[in-house]
Structure formats: C-alpha cells, structure tokens
Motif scaffolding. Structure first.
Motif, PDB file in Angstrom:
ATOM      1  N   THR A  60      -6.006  -1.014 -12.112  1.00 12.60           N
ATOM      2  CA  THR A  60      -5.550  -2.206 -11.403  1.00 12.60           C
ATOM      3  C   THR A  60      -6.057  -3.429 -12.146  1.00 12.60           C
ATOM      4  OG1 THR A  60      -7.484  -2.027  -9.956  1.00 12.60           O
ATOM      5  CG2 THR A  60      -5.408  -1.113  -9.150  1.00 12.60           C
TER       6      THR A  60
ATOM      7  N   GLU B 289       0.820  -1.205   0.000  1.00 15.05           N
ATOM      8  CA  GLU B 289       0.000   0.000   0.000  1.00 15.05           C
ATOM      9  C   GLU B 289       0.859   1.263   0.000  1.00 15.05           C
ATOM     10  OE1 GLU B 289      -3.448   0.146   2.520  1.00 15.05           O
ATOM     11  OE2 GLU B 289      -3.675  -2.039   2.475  1.00 15.05           O
ATOM     12  N   GLU B 290       2.112   1.145   0.425  1.00 18.45           N
ATOM     13  CA  GLU B 290       3.024   2.280   0.352  1.00 18.45           C
ATOM     14  C   GLU B 290       3.580   2.473  -1.057  1.00 18.45           C
ATOM     15  OE1 GLU B 290       6.049   2.001   3.307  1.00 18.45           O
ATOM     16  OE2 GLU B 290       4.634   1.723   4.969  1.00 18.45           O
TER      17      GLU B 290
ATOM     18  N   TRP C 141     -10.762  -5.046  -3.345  1.00 15.63           N
ATOM     19  CA  TRP C 141      -9.325  -4.786  -3.273  1.00 15.63           C
ATOM     20  C   TRP C 141      -8.853  -4.009  -4.506  1.00 15.63           C
ATOM     21  CZ3 TRP C 141      -5.528  -4.002  -0.254  1.00 15.63           C
ATOM     22  CH2 TRP C 141      -4.211  -4.178  -0.629  1.00 15.63           C
TER      23      TRP C 141
ATOM     24  N   LYS D 201      -9.843  -0.478  -4.021  1.00 17.88           N
ATOM     25  CA  LYS D 201      -9.020   0.199  -3.014  1.00 17.88           C
ATOM     26  C   LYS D 201      -7.655   0.558  -3.578  1.00 17.88           C
ATOM     27  CE  LYS D 201      -6.931  -0.234   1.559  1.00 17.88           C
ATOM     28  NZ  LYS D 201      -6.808  -1.041   2.794  1.00 17.88           N
ATOM     29  N   VAL D 202      -7.012  -0.408  -4.246  1.00 12.37           N
ATOM     30  CA  VAL D 202      -5.689  -0.153  -4.806  1.00 12.37           C
ATOM     31  C   VAL D 202      -5.749   0.991  -5.809  1.00 12.37           C
ATOM     32  CG1 VAL D 202      -3.810  -1.118  -6.178  1.00 12.37           C
ATOM     33  CG2 VAL D 202      -4.883  -2.506  -4.393  1.00 12.37           C
ATOM     34  N   GLN D 203      -6.757   0.964  -6.680  1.00 15.59           N
ATOM     35  CA  GLN D 203      -6.867   2.022  -7.694  1.00 15.59           C
ATOM     36  C   GLN D 203      -7.064   3.388  -7.044  1.00 15.59           C
ATOM     37  OE1 GLN D 203      -9.474   4.083  -8.963  1.00 15.59           O
ATOM     38  NE2 GLN D 203      -8.233   4.777 -10.710  1.00 15.59           N
ATOM     39  N   SER D 204      -7.759   3.426  -5.922  1.00 17.37           N
ATOM     40  CA  SER D 204      -7.991   4.701  -5.238  1.00 17.37           C
ATOM     41  C   SER D 204      -6.709   5.275  -4.645  1.00 17.37           C
ATOM     42  CB  SER D 204      -9.031   4.520  -4.122  1.00 17.37           C
ATOM     43  OG  SER D 204      -8.483   3.835  -3.005  1.00 17.37           O
ATOM     44  N   LEU D 205      -5.689   4.432  -4.478  1.00 19.42           N
ATOM     45  CA  LEU D 205      -4.425   4.885  -3.901  1.00 19.42           C
ATOM     46  C   LEU D 205      -3.483   5.496  -4.937  1.00 19.42           C
ATOM     47  CD1 LEU D 205      -3.751   1.921  -1.439  1.00 19.42           C
ATOM     48  CD2 LEU D 205      -4.560   4.220  -0.881  1.00 19.42           C
ATOM     49  N   GLY D 206      -3.830   5.388  -6.222  1.00 19.72           N
ATOM     50  CA  GLY D 206      -2.982   6.044  -7.209  1.00 19.72           C
ATOM     51  C   GLY D 206      -2.934   5.478  -8.603  1.00 19.72           C
TER      52      GLY D 206
ATOM     53  N   PHE E 108       1.723   1.535  -4.054  1.00 22.18           N
ATOM     54  CA  PHE E 108       0.679   1.767  -5.052  1.00 22.18           C
ATOM     55  C   PHE E 108       0.594   3.214  -5.556  1.00 22.18           C
ATOM     56  CE2 PHE E 108      -1.607  -1.954  -2.877  1.00 22.18           C
ATOM     57  CZ  PHE E 108      -1.086  -2.881  -3.770  1.00 22.18           C
ATOM     58  N   PRO E 109       0.825   4.230  -4.711  1.00 25.69           N
ATOM     59  CA  PRO E 109       0.699   5.605  -5.216  1.00 25.69           C
ATOM     60  C   PRO E 109       1.686   5.963  -6.319  1.00 25.69           C
ATOM     61  CG  PRO E 109       0.565   5.592  -2.822  1.00 25.69           C
ATOM     62  CD  PRO E 109       0.999   4.214  -3.241  1.00 25.69           C
TER      63      PRO E 109
END
Length: 266
Positions: free
Chosen positions: A193, A158-159, A181, A184-189, A161-162
């Motif tokens: 995904t 998660e650190e 999931w 969520k990953v796509q929302s991080l950057g 993904f951005p």
C-alpha cells in the motif's frame, strides 16, 4: 517477453478554456502515456465521444504509441473536465461533464482483451470495479489509484482491496492514523500500500515495514496536473524492471518531478 500493460476505465479531456488547450487524460491514460514513453507496450480500454475532443484524444494517444484499438467511439460528447490554473501552476477543477463515460461498461470482448495483458491499471471512476475479481483470479497484477477516496464509505473500498496488488492513495500528512490505515489495507490483500503526500513525499507498507521517500525537487513548478499519476507510472516502471520497493518509490518521485516542471497540452 515484454510486460504488456493496460489502462482500463476512466478517460477524459482536461480542457483549459482560457488557454484554448486540452490534455487527453484520466488516471490510467496519464499512467499509460508515461509508461509508453519508457518503452512499455500499453493499451487503453475506455470510451470517447464522436466529437472533436474524442477525435483529438485518439490522435494524441496513438501518436504516443498507445494501442487504442479498444478506446471505442460512441455517439455523444467525450467526458470533459473544465480546468483552470491558479497562481500560474496549481490546477483547479471547475466542472465535470461525464458525457459517454457515464454509461461505459466493458464488453465481453473488452474483458478478453484486458486479460491478455500482464499488468492492469484502473480507478474508482471507470466503471470497471466489477472486473477486479476476474483480473485478480487470472493472476494479473492490478494497480489501482484510489486517489483521496480510500476511506470514503461511499466507495466501499474495503471490498475492493482484496483484488488489488498495489493500492495507491493520496493524503496530506504522514500520521499514526495513516500508517494504521496502510497496515489495515495491506492486511486485506494488496502486496503493497502506498500513500503519496504531495510535497511531503510518499510512504509505503509491504507487510513487514514502512518505506519512506522524499520528493525530488523540480527546477520549476509549471503545472501540478498529473503529479500523482506520473508517480504511479514511475513506480510501475520500477516494478516492471525489477527494482526493489525503495527504488520504485524513488523512480515515481523522479518522474513526478519532471512532469510538474512542464506543461505540454494539445
């Protein structure tokens, strides 16, 4: 001007001792070989040992048209994955021997060279994770293979993904939890995904909706090695040539189908 691609990070020799053959490989290396075969200029930034496998890997990748000027040679053994084939086609990892890959780091000159490319592929095991912010900050398109480890707390993905534009990961089933999931990953950057699901195809999320793609049936399954890497290569080629997301996924599935239907070791 042609898009220049770079595979930075992990490389190894997949060695089938019982067959006395090997593959020059690694997530990015497989990806780069397929792109090079499709006419994309590709460089490899990694390390091999000064042993027979290192020499043969450099020869094989140069013959595939890859720029190996930054595939450096260091004293010691090339990273090796001892492999076997189960049931005639399924790959089995027997033992990993890190060799010179264990202590590989990008030099300042390597970093400058990588940033001369438009599109960069890396993975969790090539000791390049600290470079992701710089690559992303320089406006490069970053493609990253998280394999089956995207949810493994050991890797703290998660650190990461951005700083990734296209995040690829592997799962077995399309489930509500998987879709959550991917969201969520796509929302991080990441822009997109993508989860590959083996014989069940693939699914992607672009921030607005999910896209699904089935497999392309292979005439014969000879070796499943590299199916995921070839999917990412086909998908990436679609990006380079301006395809939409569905066509990128389809190109990934088509290339993966061709790859599992052949076994061409060195």
């Amino acid at each position: 001007m042609a898009v220049r691609a770079c595979a930075a990070g992990f490389c190894c020799a997949d060695v089938y001792q019982d067959l006395d053959v090997f593959y020059p490989t690694g997530n990015g290396v497989d990806w780069g070989v397929h792109l090079s075969r499709m006419g994309v200029p590709v460089s490899v930034v990694s390390v091999v040992g000064d042993d027979r496998y290192g020499e043969k890997m450099r020869e094989a990748l140069a013959a595939e048209g890859l720029d190996i000027s930054h595939l450096r040679v260091e004293p010691g053994n090339t990273c090796v994955m001892l492999m076997a084939l189960k049931n005639g086609c399924d790959r089995v990892h027997l033992e990993a021997i890190d060799g010179v890959m264990e202590n590989f780091v990008l030099t300042a000159e390597d970093e400058e060279f990588v940033l001369g490319h438009d599109l960069i592929h890396t993975d969790l095991f090539g000791n390049c994770l600290g470079s992701l912010p710089a690559w992303h900050g320089a406006g490069k398109t970053v493609v990253m293979d998280f394999s089956v480890f995207s949810q493994d707390p050991q890797y703290q993905c998660e650190e990461l993904f951005p700083f990734v534009d296209y995040a690829f990961m592997s799962f077995e089933e399309d489930t509500p939890d998987l879709r959550a999931w991917l969201k969520k990953v796509q929302s991080l950057g990441p822009r997109v995904t993508i989860a590959t699901l083996g014989e069940k195809g693939s699914i992607a999320f672009d921030g607005e909706r999910f896209h699904e793609c089935g497999i392309v049936e292979a005439c014969e399954v000879v070796n499943t090695v590299g199916a995921g890497d070839s999917y990412i290569a086909g998908f990436t080629h679609g990006l380079i040539t301006g395809c939409d997301l569905d066509d990128c996924m389809r190109e990934g599935a088509e290339l993966s189908s061709r790859v599992i239907g052949c076994f061409e070791p060195y």
